[in-house]
Design a protein around this motif. Structure first.
Motif, PDB file in Angstrom:
ATOM      1  N   ARG A  74       0.834  -1.194   0.000  1.00 54.84           N
ATOM      2  CA  ARG A  74       0.000   0.000   0.000  1.00 54.84           C
ATOM      3  C   ARG A  74       0.871   1.245   0.000  1.00 54.84           C
ATOM      4  NH1 ARG A  74      -4.926  -1.035   4.271  1.00 54.84           N
ATOM      5  NH2 ARG A  74      -6.243  -2.190   2.853  1.00 54.84           N
ATOM      6  N   ALA A  75       0.433   2.246  -0.718  1.00 55.11           N
ATOM      7  CA  ALA A  75       1.207   3.478  -0.786  1.00 55.11           C
ATOM      8  C   ALA A  75       1.151   4.188   0.557  1.00 55.11           C
ATOM      9  CB  ALA A  75       0.648   4.378  -1.872  1.00 55.11           C
ATOM     10  N   ASN A  76       2.243   4.886   0.840  1.00 54.03           N
ATOM     11  CA  ASN A  76       2.354   5.580   2.105  1.00 54.03           C
ATOM     12  C   ASN A  76       1.362   6.733   2.232  1.00 54.03           C
ATOM     13  OD1 ASN A  76       3.535   5.477   4.547  1.00 54.03           O
ATOM     14  ND2 ASN A  76       5.367   6.643   4.005  1.00 54.03           N
ATOM     15  N   GLU A  77       0.772   7.102   1.115  1.00 52.13           N
ATOM     16  CA  GLU A  77      -0.207   8.185   1.160  1.00 52.13           C
ATOM     17  C   GLU A  77      -1.400   7.809   2.022  1.00 52.13           C
ATOM     18  OE1 GLU A  77      -1.780   8.897  -2.721  1.00 52.13           O
ATOM     19  OE2 GLU A  77      -2.050   6.761  -3.145  1.00 52.13           O
ATOM     20  N   GLU A  78      -1.491   6.525   2.373  1.00 49.28           N
ATOM     21  CA  GLU A  78      -2.577   6.096   3.245  1.00 49.28           C
ATOM     22  C   GLU A  78      -2.345   6.473   4.696  1.00 49.28           C
ATOM     23  OE1 GLU A  78      -3.676   2.040   2.789  1.00 49.28           O
ATOM     24  OE2 GLU A  78      -3.734   2.174   0.613  1.00 49.28           O
ATOM     25  N   TYR A 108       1.562  10.040  21.104  1.00 46.48           N
ATOM     26  CA  TYR A 108       0.635  11.151  20.826  1.00 46.48           C
ATOM     27  C   TYR A 108       0.353  11.970  22.078  1.00 46.48           C
ATOM     28  CZ  TYR A 108      -0.096   8.282  16.647  1.00 46.48           C
ATOM     29  OH  TYR A 108       0.087   7.560  15.490  1.00 46.48           O
ATOM     30  N   ALA A 109       1.395  12.120  22.918  1.00 44.28           N
ATOM     31  CA  ALA A 109       1.222  12.828  24.199  1.00 44.28           C
ATOM     32  C   ALA A 109       0.698  14.250  23.997  1.00 44.28           C
ATOM     33  CB  ALA A 109       2.544  12.857  24.956  1.00 44.28           C
ATOM     34  N   ALA A 110       1.069  14.856  22.885  1.00 45.43           N
ATOM     35  CA  ALA A 110       0.685  16.262  22.660  1.00 45.43           C
ATOM     36  C   ALA A 110      -0.777  16.403  22.267  1.00 45.43           C
ATOM     37  CB  ALA A 110       1.581  16.874  21.582  1.00 45.43           C
ATOM     38  N   THR A 111      -1.431  15.311  21.932  1.00 51.16           N
ATOM     39  CA  THR A 111      -2.828  15.375  21.483  1.00 51.16           C
ATOM     40  C   THR A 111      -3.684  14.397  22.297  1.00 51.16           C
ATOM     41  OG1 THR A 111      -2.222  13.857  19.687  1.00 51.16           O
ATOM     42  CG2 THR A 111      -2.369  16.209  19.134  1.00 51.16           C
ATOM     43  N   GLY A 112      -3.519  14.485  23.596  1.00 49.30           N
ATOM     44  CA  GLY A 112      -4.356  13.696  24.504  1.00 49.30           C
ATOM     45  C   GLY A 112      -4.115  12.204  24.434  1.00 49.30           C
ATOM     46  N   GLY A 113      -3.018  11.799  23.809  1.00 48.74           N
ATOM     47  CA  GLY A 113      -2.717  10.376  23.701  1.00 48.74           C
ATOM     48  C   GLY A 113      -3.329   9.714  22.473  1.00 48.74           C
ATOM     49  N   TRP A 114      -3.972  10.514  21.640  1.00 47.49           N
ATOM     50  CA  TRP A 114      -4.639   9.961  20.456  1.00 47.49           C
ATOM     51  C   TRP A 114      -3.987  10.449  19.157  1.00 47.49           C
ATOM     52  CZ3 TRP A 114      -8.194   6.205  20.909  1.00 47.49           C
ATOM     53  CH2 TRP A 114      -8.907   6.098  22.091  1.00 47.49           C
ATOM     54  N   GLY A 115      -3.815   9.504  18.256  1.00 52.01           N
ATOM     55  CA  GLY A 115      -3.439   9.838  16.886  1.00 52.01           C
ATOM     56  C   GLY A 115      -4.672   9.733  16.014  1.00 52.01           C
ATOM     57  N   PHE A 116      -4.781  10.619  15.040  1.00 48.19           N
ATOM     58  CA  PHE A 116      -5.996  10.697  14.235  1.00 48.19           C
ATOM     59  C   PHE A 116      -5.714  10.418  12.751  1.00 48.19           C
ATOM     60  CE2 PHE A 116      -6.535  13.349  17.950  1.00 48.19           C
ATOM     61  CZ  PHE A 116      -7.847  13.120  18.344  1.00 48.19           C
ATOM     62  N   GLY A 117      -6.689   9.852  12.081  1.00 48.89           N
ATOM     63  CA  GLY A 117      -6.575   9.635  10.643  1.00 48.89           C
ATOM     64  C   GLY A 117      -7.932   9.768   9.979  1.00 48.89           C
ATOM     65  N   ASP A 118      -7.981  10.514   8.897  1.00 52.97           N
ATOM     66  CA  ASP A 118      -9.223  10.660   8.117  1.00 52.97           C
ATOM     67  C   ASP A 118      -8.935  10.204   6.699  1.00 52.97           C
ATOM     68  OD1 ASP A 118     -12.051  12.322   7.950  1.00 52.97           O
ATOM     69  OD2 ASP A 118     -10.889  12.450   6.080  1.00 52.97           O
ATOM     70  N   PHE A 119      -9.774   9.304   6.203  1.00 47.03           N
ATOM     71  CA  PHE A 119      -9.513   8.683   4.900  1.00 47.03           C
ATOM     72  C   PHE A 119     -10.740   8.737   4.003  1.00 47.03           C
ATOM     73  CE2 PHE A 119      -7.029   6.816   8.259  1.00 47.03           C
ATOM     74  CZ  PHE A 119      -5.742   6.823   7.756  1.00 47.03           C
ATOM     75  N   ARG A 120     -10.493   9.005   2.738  1.00 48.30           N
ATOM     76  CA  ARG A 120     -11.542   8.946   1.726  1.00 48.30           C
ATOM     77  C   ARG A 120     -11.066   8.046   0.600  1.00 48.30           C
ATOM     78  NH1 ARG A 120     -15.337  13.604   2.057  1.00 48.30           N
ATOM     79  NH2 ARG A 120     -14.888  14.439   4.108  1.00 48.30           N
ATOM     80  N   GLY A 149      -9.855   5.300   0.811  1.00 45.05           N
ATOM     81  CA  GLY A 149      -8.606   4.650   1.213  1.00 45.05           C
ATOM     82  C   GLY A 149      -7.405   5.568   1.276  1.00 45.05           C
ATOM     83  N   LYS A 150      -7.587   6.834   0.895  1.00 47.06           N
ATOM     84  CA  LYS A 150      -6.455   7.772   0.910  1.00 47.06           C
ATOM     85  C   LYS A 150      -6.616   8.793   2.035  1.00 47.06           C
ATOM     86  CE  LYS A 150      -5.471   7.263  -3.980  1.00 47.06           C
ATOM     87  NZ  LYS A 150      -5.297   7.912  -5.301  1.00 47.06           N
ATOM     88  N   ALA A 151      -5.506   9.093   2.679  1.00 48.51           N
ATOM     89  CA  ALA A 151      -5.539  10.031   3.799  1.00 48.51           C
ATOM     90  C   ALA A 151      -5.875  11.439   3.313  1.00 48.51           C
ATOM     91  CB  ALA A 151      -4.197  10.031   4.506  1.00 48.51           C
ATOM     92  N   SER A 152      -6.676  12.136   4.095  1.00 52.05           N
ATOM     93  CA  SER A 152      -6.985  13.532   3.794  1.00 52.05           C
ATOM     94  C   SER A 152      -5.760  14.399   4.095  1.00 52.05           C
ATOM     95  CB  SER A 152      -8.180  13.998   4.621  1.00 52.05           C
ATOM     96  OG  SER A 152      -9.307  13.190   4.317  1.00 52.05           O
ATOM     97  N   ASP A 153      -5.837  15.676   3.729  1.00 45.06           N
ATOM     98  CA  ASP A 153      -4.642  16.529   3.803  1.00 45.06           C
ATOM     99  C   ASP A 153      -4.342  17.017   5.229  1.00 45.06           C
ATOM    100  OD1 ASP A 153      -6.446  18.538   4.311  1.00 45.06           O
ATOM    101  OD2 ASP A 153      -6.341  19.408   2.307  1.00 45.06           O
ATOM    102  N   GLN A 154      -3.211  17.685   5.336  1.00 49.96           N
ATOM    103  CA  GLN A 154      -2.754  18.144   6.649  1.00 49.96           C
ATOM    104  C   GLN A 154      -3.713  19.159   7.273  1.00 49.96           C
ATOM    105  OE1 GLN A 154       1.362  18.705   7.210  1.00 49.96           O
ATOM    106  NE2 GLN A 154       1.153  20.139   8.923  1.00 49.96           N
TER     107      GLN A 154
END
Lengths: 173, 173
Positions: free
Chosen positions: B27-31, B129-141, B143-148
């Motif tokens: 899978r491409a890293n863009e995911e 992810y200490a700086a964000t409450g311990g959570w890492g987030f990902g949004d995908f459309r 199968g591809k990750a949304s932008d920064q």
């Protein structure tokens, strides 16, 4: 005295019948649906998701349909009719606003699952339930089966989707 | 000639970087999501159901939140914060009327999950992810990750539910 003994025997007999309605799991037999004898399947809350539904109007519900492995496999492969052993459970909740979400949006637009309303079960057994499209039905509130009048409506209500093997729910990707 | 060789070396280097964005799974890293590096978890569609949501207004979506075993256990035990390893996936579908249901009701009152809109992932790792409450987030459309820019909004939007360990979803019984 003889009449008293007879009465005691009669009472004991009734008590015996009552005792026999308790299943080996300790659950009362009233959990089996009228007509079909369908019970709430063990572990259904761990089952995989088929899809979700929003019923407006008088219902005002959010719903989720879960399937056992047999049902999920059939859904994913798009194979109809469902094979014997397939079980679908529909969880119906009251649809309630999410205060937490809506505070962020600044308006009421998010709704979540509130308290459970009822649970509906469809069990595929093409021989046992041959007269009703191969499906046995169960409707439960607070773990207790609804009455016979309600269960008489189950199959007629599913006849319009005979082409989908009497199942309204379609798998959501 | 020297300049051409340099150019070729530069092109090869760029190609090398590009090649490195393909993961071992092909899978491409863009995911992987920007900022967090969160990817779509394997097998998430088999996970257990946490709850369902209806978003009105511009969204007009039906949603389901699924959790891996770590997340489900925490949900059921009502223990906060979620332990490291917990992952929650939110499936967002377009909310569409169910013609089959509505023909039976004689009016438009039933809505089901239509085409997928996006997929959101929360991964608990209290150190990473200490700086964000311990959570890492990902949004995908698709199968591809949304932008920064989109991912910069994730954590701020979850801060209002800090008391629920930054999670909006509550387990539906």
């Amino acid at each position: 005295m003889k009449r008293i003994v007879s009465l005691l025997v009669a009472v004991a007999a009734v008590a015996g019948v009552a005792a026999s309605t308790i299943t080996s799991s300790g659950r009362a037999n009233e959990e089996a649906s009228p007509i079909y004898g369908v019970t709430i399947p063990s572990g259904y809350r761990d089952w995989k998701l088929i899809s979700v539904t929003h019923e407006e109007g008088d219902f005002n519900q959010l719903r989720a349909q879960l399937g056992n492995d047999v049902a999920i496999k059939a859904c994913r492969e798009g194979k109809l009719p469902f094979p014997d052993g397939a079980i679908i459970v529909a969880l119906h909740w009251k649809r309630v606003p999410s205060d937490e979400d809506n505070q962020v949006f600044g308006r009421v637009q998010a709704f979540v699952a509130g308290s459970p309303v009822n649970l509906q079960v469809m069990v595929k057994d093409s021989k046992k339930y041959a007269a009703t499209g191969g499906w046995g039905f169960g409707d439960f509130r607070d773990g207790k089966a609804s009455d016979q009048a309600l269960h008489e409506k189950c199959f007629p209500c599913h006849i319009p989707v005979k082409a989908s093997d009497y199942v309204y729910t379609h798998y959501a990707p």
